[in-house]
Write a protein that holds these residues in place. Structure first.
Motif, PDB file in Angstrom:
ATOM      1  N   ALA A 230       0.862  -1.178   0.000  1.00  0.00           N
ATOM      2  CA  ALA A 230       0.000   0.000   0.000  1.00  0.00           C
ATOM      3  C   ALA A 230       0.899   1.228   0.000  1.00  0.00           C
ATOM      4  N   GLY A 231       0.585   2.190  -0.875  1.00  0.00           N
ATOM      5  CA  GLY A 231       1.447   3.369  -0.938  1.00  0.00           C
ATOM      6  C   GLY A 231       0.915   4.421  -1.890  1.00  0.00           C
ATOM      7  N   ALA A 232       1.835   5.249  -2.400  1.00  0.00           N
ATOM      8  CA  ALA A 232       1.483   6.372  -3.261  1.00  0.00           C
ATOM      9  C   ALA A 232       2.451   6.459  -4.425  1.00  0.00           C
ATOM     10  N   ASN A 233       1.939   6.944  -5.556  1.00  0.00           N
ATOM     11  CA  ASN A 233       2.760   7.194  -6.732  1.00  0.00           C
ATOM     12  C   ASN A 233       2.984   8.695  -6.869  1.00  0.00           C
ATOM     13  N   LEU A 234       4.255   9.108  -6.919  1.00  0.00           N
ATOM     14  CA  LEU A 234       4.611  10.518  -7.003  1.00  0.00           C
ATOM     15  C   LEU A 234       5.076  10.844  -8.421  1.00  0.00           C
ATOM     16  N   LYS A 235       4.514  11.884  -8.999  1.00  0.00           N
ATOM     17  CA  LYS A 235       4.907  12.335 -10.333  1.00  0.00           C
ATOM     18  C   LYS A 235       5.948  13.429 -10.173  1.00  0.00           C
ATOM     19  N   LEU A 236       7.232  13.073 -10.371  1.00  0.00           N
ATOM     20  CA  LEU A 236       8.316  14.019 -10.137  1.00  0.00           C
ATOM     21  C   LEU A 236       8.577  14.902 -11.355  1.00  0.00           C
ATOM     22  N   SER A 237       8.392  14.339 -12.557  1.00  0.00           N
ATOM     23  CA  SER A 237       8.583  15.094 -13.795  1.00  0.00           C
ATOM     24  C   SER A 237       7.840  14.374 -14.901  1.00  0.00           C
ATOM     25  N   LYS A 238       7.944  14.879 -16.125  1.00  0.00           N
ATOM     26  CA  LYS A 238       7.272  14.257 -17.253  1.00  0.00           C
ATOM     27  C   LYS A 238       7.742  12.829 -17.461  1.00  0.00           C
ATOM     28  N   ARG A 239       9.018  12.560 -17.181  1.00  0.00           N
ATOM     29  CA  ARG A 239       9.595  11.243 -17.423  1.00  0.00           C
ATOM     30  C   ARG A 239       9.738  10.377 -16.178  1.00  0.00           C
ATOM     31  N   THR A 240       9.672  10.964 -15.005  1.00  0.00           N
ATOM     32  CA  THR A 240      10.059  10.254 -13.791  1.00  0.00           C
ATOM     33  C   THR A 240       8.908  10.161 -12.796  1.00  0.00           C
ATOM     34  N   GLU A 241       8.652   8.938 -12.332  1.00  0.00           N
ATOM     35  CA  GLU A 241       7.680   8.693 -11.274  1.00  0.00           C
ATOM     36  C   GLU A 241       8.350   7.894 -10.159  1.00  0.00           C
ATOM     37  N   LEU A 242       7.813   8.048  -8.945  1.00  0.00           N
ATOM     38  CA  LEU A 242       8.382   7.370  -7.778  1.00  0.00           C
ATOM     39  C   LEU A 242       7.250   6.744  -6.976  1.00  0.00           C
ATOM     40  N   GLU A 243       7.352   5.430  -6.767  1.00  0.00           N
ATOM     41  CA  GLU A 243       6.406   4.734  -5.899  1.00  0.00           C
ATOM     42  C   GLU A 243       7.026   4.564  -4.513  1.00  0.00           C
ATOM     43  N   VAL A 244       6.287   4.983  -3.497  1.00  0.00           N
ATOM     44  CA  VAL A 244       6.709   4.808  -2.110  1.00  0.00           C
ATOM     45  C   VAL A 244       5.627   3.990  -1.415  1.00  0.00           C
ATOM     46  N   PHE A 245       6.017   2.885  -0.763  1.00  0.00           N
ATOM     47  CA  PHE A 245       4.999   1.992  -0.229  1.00  0.00           C
ATOM     48  C   PHE A 245       5.488   1.233   0.996  1.00  0.00           C
ATOM     49  N   TYR A 246       4.523   0.734   1.757  1.00  0.00           N
ATOM     50  CA  TYR A 246       4.770  -0.251   2.816  1.00  0.00           C
ATOM     51  C   TYR A 246       4.449  -1.621   2.245  1.00  0.00           C
ATOM     52  N   GLN A 247       5.262  -2.620   2.611  1.00  0.00           N
ATOM     53  CA  GLN A 247       5.041  -3.978   2.123  1.00  0.00           C
ATOM     54  C   GLN A 247       5.126  -4.994   3.256  1.00  0.00           C
ATOM     55  N   ARG A 248       4.218  -5.946   3.223  1.00  0.00           N
ATOM     56  CA  ARG A 248       4.251  -7.094   4.130  1.00  0.00           C
ATOM     57  C   ARG A 248       4.322  -8.355   3.276  1.00  0.00           C
ATOM     58  N   GLN A 249       5.343  -9.175   3.517  1.00  0.00           N
ATOM     59  CA  GLN A 249       5.500 -10.430   2.788  1.00  0.00           C
ATOM     60  C   GLN A 249       5.538 -11.591   3.770  1.00  0.00           C
ATOM     61  N   ASP A 250       4.746 -12.642   3.479  1.00  0.00           N
ATOM     62  CA  ASP A 250       4.736 -13.866   4.272  1.00  0.00           C
ATOM     63  C   ASP A 250       5.036 -15.051   3.365  1.00  0.00           C
TER      64      ASP A 250
END
Length: 271
Positions: A230-250
């Motif tokens: 679960a997280g958010a997608n950040l639009k930094l520029s026309k070419r660049t995006e950044l996904e920041v998220f929390y992850q749980r793996q079992d």
């Protein structure tokens, strides 16, 4: 436990349509749908509601099962990834992938992996064939068919598709892995469902998302891993995006059996 999860799923799904502005049983939306009449727009709203509620119900039902898969104390990790995509031909692109994962308690890095994907847009689907190599000196082994194996190389085939309903997007990703040089050469399948909600009035945040991915191993014929994000997608520029998220793996075939991770994925696209 599964029954309790499904009851919770139904409760959550019942409210999610209203939160997303989709449920026609709220007075405000009911008036809007009635005003629209029979032009088909209300049909899209109902379909989006059903898709969304079904997705959340499925994720909530699998949550109790994934909790049972984890063993021992969760490890805290940082997962980073850089994807750079450029054009090759009509409807065809190539993506270079670099992944680095760091652990709070295990030898680092836990994963250092370059890779490449060849992508082709076939109508509404994007089909990819790829390769991953794990350059980590000490990789945590997995247990398959009663044997301990180390996965160092993966060839993959992947398909992705998304459906958009206003500010809501539902996406599915199907992936088949061949672990090339691993002993007993297990084949794995992965299925990921994702929901995205486009934001308004937030300059850098293009959408919020949540997804759940399940892993199947053919040799032992079992589901062996669940991965929730679960997280958010950040639009930094026309070419660049950044996904920041929390992850749980079992996982039920490797150590650590449970991982809590902060994830950062940078996506750079050239046209």
């Amino acid at each position: 436990m599964v029954f309790l999860g499904c009851r919770t799923a139904a409760h959550v799904a019942g409210h999610t349509g209203r939160l997303a502005g989709l449920a026609p049983n709220t007075p405000e939306v009911a008036r809007w749908v009635h005003a629209k009449g029979g032009n088909g727009e209300d049909m899209h709203i109902r379909r989006a509601t059903l898709f969304l509620q079904g997705y959340i119900a499925a994720c909530a039902c699998t949550a109790p099962l994934s909790a049972l898969a984890g063993t021992g104390e969760p490890d805290t990790q940082l997962w980073t990834e850089l994807d750079v995509t450029g054009p090759l031909a009509t409807n065809t692109t190539i993506t270079g992938v670099a992944r680095l994962r760091l652990s709070e308690s295990l030898p680092n890095p836990t994963l250092a992996s370059p890779g490449v994907d060849l992508n082709y847009e076939a109508g509404a689907w994007t089909i990819s064939a790829g390769y991953r190599y794990d350059a980590t000196a000490e990789r945590e082994p997995e247990t398959v068919g009663g044997k301990t194996i180390t996965v160092k190389q993966v060839a993959l085939l992947m398909g992705k598709r998304a459906w958009r309903f206003g500010r809501n997007t539902l996406a599915v990703r199907l992936r088949l892995d061949d672990t090339i040089n691993a002993s007993s050469n297990p084949y794995r399948a992965r299925v990921r469902l994702e929901y995205r909600w486009a934001t308004e009035g937030l300059r850098w945040v293009s959408y919020l998302f949540t997804n759940d991915e399940v892993f199947y191993e053919f040799q032992d014929q079992k589901w062996f891993r669940n991965r929730f994000r679960a997280g958010a997608n950040l639009k930094l520029s026309k070419r660049t995006e950044l996904e920041v998220f929390y992850q749980r793996q079992d996982s039920n075939n490797s150590t650590p059996g449970a991982i809590n991770a902060l994830g950062i994925t940078a996506d750079v696209t050239f046209e």
